[in-house]
Design an enzyme around this catalytic site. Structure first.
Site, mmCIF file in Angstrom:
data_model
loop_
_atom_site.group_PDB
_atom_site.id
_atom_site.type_symbol
_atom_site.label_atom_id
_atom_site.label_comp_id
_atom_site.label_asym_id
_atom_site.label_seq_id
_atom_site.Cartn_x
_atom_site.Cartn_y
_atom_site.Cartn_z
ATOM 1 N N ILE A 23 -3.903 76.237 44.507
ATOM 2 C CA ILE A 23 -3.827 75.506 45.766
ATOM 3 C C ILE A 23 -2.746 74.437 45.713
ATOM 4 C CG2 ILE A 23 -5.082 73.903 47.265
ATOM 5 C CD1 ILE A 23 -7.630 75.469 46.632
ATOM 6 N N ASP A 66 -1.721 65.089 30.851
ATOM 7 C CA ASP A 66 -3.123 65.038 31.244
ATOM 8 C C ASP A 66 -3.309 63.875 32.213
ATOM 9 O OD1 ASP A 66 -5.904 64.615 31.413
ATOM 10 O OD2 ASP A 66 -6.220 65.366 29.385
ATOM 11 N N ASN A 93 -5.138 66.947 43.877
ATOM 12 C CA ASN A 93 -5.600 68.329 43.831
ATOM 13 C C ASN A 93 -6.104 68.737 42.453
ATOM 14 O OD1 ASN A 93 -5.591 71.355 44.661
ATOM 15 N ND2 ASN A 93 -4.185 71.268 42.911
ATOM 16 N N TYR A 157 -19.605 69.684 38.401
ATOM 17 C CA TYR A 157 -18.444 69.822 39.293
ATOM 18 C C TYR A 157 -18.802 69.381 40.704
ATOM 19 C CZ TYR A 157 -14.938 72.159 42.196
ATOM 20 O OH TYR A 157 -13.974 72.442 43.133
ATOM 21 N N LYS A 161 -17.249 66.180 42.968
ATOM 22 C CA LYS A 161 -16.606 66.337 44.271
ATOM 23 C C LYS A 161 -17.359 65.556 45.352
ATOM 24 C CE LYS A 161 -13.114 68.937 43.170
ATOM 25 N NZ LYS A 161 -11.718 68.438 43.300
ATOM 26 N N THR A 193 -7.464 81.864 44.067
ATOM 27 C CA THR A 193 -6.417 81.314 43.205
ATOM 28 C C THR A 193 -6.320 82.152 41.931
ATOM 29 O OG1 THR A 193 -7.958 79.845 42.058
ATOM 30 C CG2 THR A 193 -6.883 78.988 44.056
#
Length: 269
Positions: A23, A66, A93, A157, A161, A193
């Site tokens: 993305i 990083d 992103n 995760y 978010k 992706t």
């Protein structure tokens, strides 16, 4: 006020993290197509160099580090200014996407997920704020529809978010009020992706698994493409979105919250 719908990012300089693939790469390429110059960031030097070569060295520059490194945010901001003279927008992103649930998650892993997906974007916003303030620029955070609750095996995760979403709403108000800087977020759904294709193959699916998906997961018969997310991102980076700030928009092909899949739906591994 009338906006031209071509070259909507003319003369803007945009920093896109995690833009060596997926993305982020699609967003960087679309930004250049709309007239911008971009800073490419990633962890793979060869992939970042390929993106710069594809875009053109006069329109892109790359930095490989990083994002959780203490020096990375300031280095990226300084690279944009030293190369192109300004910084108009940042796109947060880059993200860590790893399957894990309450039973397989320890505190060290959870902290790492939050460090990459929530704290690193915060650090970059903070580092970029002096430059963004000068031009009344903007921030676009790339979240996930999992922010609302998340899949059972994407617990850390999803939480990271969700925290990013709250950060977007909080700073979207604060920074617009104090600095004239807009902060918004888009939450992509299931996107094809390179990394997603790889993950599904590792789960045992065939190479063309995305060609025949149950309608419950993909009403359109396919999942989203990175280029479609990139097209949506341009609106939030362009002046045509005006003073809109602190907003979160889901980008999925079905209502994600409160949806009731058919009982005979097939599970995608």
């Amino acid at each position: 006020m009338i906006f031209h719908l071509t070259m909507r990012l003319q003369n803007k300089v945009i920093l896109v993290t995690g833009s060596a693939t997926g993305i982020g790469k699609a967003i960087a390429k679309r930004c250049v197509a709309e007239g911008a110059k971009v800073v490419i960031h990633g962890l793979e030097a060869d992939l970042a160099a390929e993106v710069v070569a594809e875009i053109g060295a006069d329109k892109a520059v790359a930095h490989v580090e990083d994002l959780t490194s203490e020096t990375c945010p300031a280095t990226l901001v300084n690279l944009a200014v030293s190369t192109f003279g300004r910084l108009d927008a940042i796109v947060n992103n880059a993200a860590m996407v790893t399957a894990s649930n309450i039973h397989t998650t320890d505190l060290a892993f959870f902290r790492k997920m939050l460090e990459v997906n929530t704290l690193a974007p915060f650090a970059l916003i903070k580092a970029a704020l002096p430059e963004l303030r000068k031009v009344r620029g903007c921030v676009l955070n790339i979240g996930s529809v999992n922010a609302w609750s998340g899949e059972p095996n994407l617990m850390p995760y999803s939480v990271s978010k969700g925290a990013l979403m709250t950060l977007t709403r909080n700073l979207g108000d604060t920074l617009m009020r104090e600095d004239g800087v807009r902060v918004n977020q888009i939450n992509p759904g299931w996107v094809l992706t390179e990394n997603e294709a790889k993950r599904k193959r590792e789960h045992g699916l065939k190479d063309d698994w995305y060609a025949d998906l149950p309608k419950v997961y993909a009403p359109a018969g396919r999942i989203l493409w990175p280029e479609e997310i990139a097209a949506a991102a341009v609106y939030w980076l362009a002046d045509e979105s005006g003073p809109i700030s602190g907003q979160v928009m889901d980008l999925e092909q079905h209502p994600f919250i409160g949806r009731n899949p058919p009982k005979d739906s097939t599970t995608i591994p």
